[in-house]
Design an enzyme around this catalytic site. Structure first.
Site, PDB file in Angstrom:
ATOM      1  N   ASP A   1     -14.370 -32.031  56.761  1.00 51.84           N
ATOM      2  CA  ASP A   1     -13.281 -31.140  56.356  1.00 51.84           C
ATOM      3  C   ASP A   1     -13.532 -30.173  55.437  1.00 51.84           C
ATOM      4  OD1 ASP A   1     -11.535 -32.021  58.771  1.00 51.84           O
ATOM      5  OD2 ASP A   1     -11.287 -33.780  57.514  1.00 51.84           O
TER       6      ASP A   1
ATOM      7  N   TYR B   1     -20.305 -42.926  55.400  1.00 52.28           N
ATOM      8  CA  TYR B   1     -19.743 -42.140  54.385  1.00 52.28           C
ATOM      9  C   TYR B   1     -19.509 -42.505  53.004  1.00 52.28           C
ATOM     10  CZ  TYR B   1     -17.673 -38.816  57.944  1.00 52.28           C
ATOM     11  OH  TYR B   1     -17.484 -37.759  58.846  1.00 52.28           O
TER      12      TYR B   1
END
Length: 521
Positions: A140, A228
């Site tokens: 994002d 992540y």
């Protein structure tokens, strides 16, 4: 007389300069030749405006002029002279100043838009639609990646090998076996995709390596694991409590309360599997987290001055929209002591809590798609490009480190001043309390000794109550949302719409199949 007057007007109009003639004369008074000239002028002006608009949006004009004022001749590129090859590209990018990875209709400032602009400019593809393109993950706005992977069919110089169109592969051989066979093959020299693309990409986006893959290989569906990392300063956070809360995430769960539900795009299954979660301090020598699990994380909130950097590492097969940022928002609340570690288990119990409580996501700045794993992929690295990338990242590090060191030096000075003010206040308070006590006529030596004891007592009390006066708000900027004087626990807050309500909403708008609601039931 009328004829003479008309002739006079024609002569006057003919003597006027062209720009004045067009301004003063009415269209009905212009001749055919003058009207044609006017139309050509307007068309030329429109073309100029289109070029300026295109330049402001993409940074290049389609009809750009050369230094000699002549349009360069654009030769049509003959793709039929080349073969095509399906490859995987490994890339990294700093996404802080980009609007996300995926192409958007209202913005050209995305990683994917820059990537395809480079692919088209280097004539590696004819179009996105014909390139058999897949991405491993979509990050994002503001999110970075150290190991993003895409699969795509590119122009090639070779006529044989894995991924080359027209070369048949044995149907009974697996993808892993075929990729391993590639390591033993000696092929003719291929296009240096890494070097070619890095010459035209922005410095924040770099191709790291490439690998030939079978034509059915997909960077999205063949990815086995994604990792992540979320970097943050410790401040006054309790890492042990955060790590304890993170362990509730491990396993397969319904994460509808720990993500942003993307029902509009047909996502109604929120079950995902998380393999591991670790929250630990960073090792300043090599930049890796020091703890491998909850038993290794012993940092209490009072450890250090709060400037030590930490990292949360989350490994999973696949992730939902804003899942990691939602998880970090809840872990931050646990680290602050506002929620108990068990709140994560409560949020994962969708039968008891079918609707997500309202809370703000953690910042996008520290999030990084750190690693993705594919079975049998043998990456081809370019030594010169790797050296060049090291130099570029060192430039970025230098700029950030100088700013960080300057700010840290200013903070040290201000913290020292603040500490001295606190000590003076505590000492003055101790003397006032002492003067209030009866029988305060002690000899001078005893007073000096008592003052020393008071100073030591003040120092010990300040060390014991370290959290009471030290300012440790380093992670606060990563926790969005308004600060409330009275904290409201997560499970008592207003909730969002249920999954069923959202599905019904989009079914009424005819954007989802009504059968989805039956599947949910």
């Amino acid at each position: 007389m009328m004829a003479e007057s008309q002739v006079g007007k024609e002569e006057t109009r003919a003597k006027l300069p062209p720009h004045q003639k067009h301004k003063q004369a009415l269209l009905s008074e212009l001749s055919r030749e003058e009207l044609e000239a006017r139309v050509k002028q307007v068309e030329a002006h429109n073309t100029q405006l289109r070029n300026l608009l295109s330049k402001s949006q993409t940074g290049a004009t389609p009809d750009s002029l050369s230094t000699h004022g002549k349009s360069p001749k654009q030769r049509d590129f003959d793709f039929s002279k080349y073969s095509c090859r399906h490859v995987a590209l490994k890339l990294c990018y700093l996404g802080w100043d980009y609007q996300g990875f995926t192409v958007q209709e209202d913005s050209h400032n995305t990683i994917e838009a820059q990537l395809f602009a480079a692919l088209l400019k280097t004539r590696l593809i004819q179009s996105r639609e014909t390139s058999n393109y897949h991405r491993c993950g979509r990050t994002d706005k503001g999110v970075s990646a150290f190991d993003q992977v895409i699969s795509i069919t590119l122009r090639s110089k070779v006529r044989k090998g894995i991924g080359v169109e027209g070369v048949t592969q044995e149907k009974d051989s697996s993808t892993t076996d075929r990729l391993k066979e590639y390591e033993k093959e000696e092929e003719e020299e291929e296009i240096n995709y890494v070097q070619l693309l890095n010459r035209v990409l922005p410095q924040e986006i770099r191709i790291l390596a490439w690998c030939p893959v079978p034509s059915e290989f997909s960077a999205r569906f063949d990815c086995c694991q994604r990792t992540y990392k979320y970097f943050f300063p410790q401040g006054s956070l309790d890492l042990q409590a955060m790590n304890q809360a993170g362990q509730h995430l491990v396993g397969e769960h319904d994460f509808r309360n720990l993500c942003k539900m993307d029902v509009a795009n047909g996502v109604v299954n929120f079950k995902r599997r998380i393999m591991a979660v670790r929250v630990a301090r960073m090792d300043q020598k090599d930049g890796e987290d020091t703890g491998g699990g909850s038993e290794d994380v012993n940092e209490s909130p009072s450890d250090g001055d709060g400037y030590g950097m930490c990292v949360a590492t989350i490994e999973g097969q696949a992730f939902l929209w804003h899942q990691v940022r939602a998880v970090m928002a809840v872990l931050f609340l646990v680290g602050q002591g506002k929620e108990q570690p068990d709140v994560v288990a409560e949020l994962l119990d969708v039968k008891t809590h079918p609707r997500k409580p309202q809370y703000c996501l953690a910042s996008d700045l520290p999030l990084n798609l750190w690693a993705v794993h594919f079975d049998g992929v043998a990456w081809r690295w370019d030594e010169d490009e790797l050296r060049r990338l090291l130099g570029q990242l060192q430039e970025v590090w230098t700029q950030q480190a100088v700013r960080n060191t300057m700010t840290r030096s200013m903070l040290k000075d201000l913290e020292g001043r603040y500490e001295r003010l606190i000590r003076v206040r505590e000492k003055r308070k101790g003397k006032e309390d002492e003067e209030k006590q009866p029988g305060n006529n002690e000899p001078e030596m005893k007073k000096m000794k008592r003052d020393e004891e008071n100073n030591e007592e003040v120092k010990m009390r300040m060390e014991e109550e370290d959290e009471g006066w030290r300012v440790k708000e380093q992670p606060a900027v990563l926790m969005s949302g308004n600060k409330c004087k009275v904290y409201r626990p997560l499970l008592t807050r207003p909730t969002c719409e249920s999954l069923e309500k959202r599905v019904e909403h989009y079914i009424k708008k005819q954007r989802l199949d009504p059968e989805l609601l039956k599947k949910l039931d």
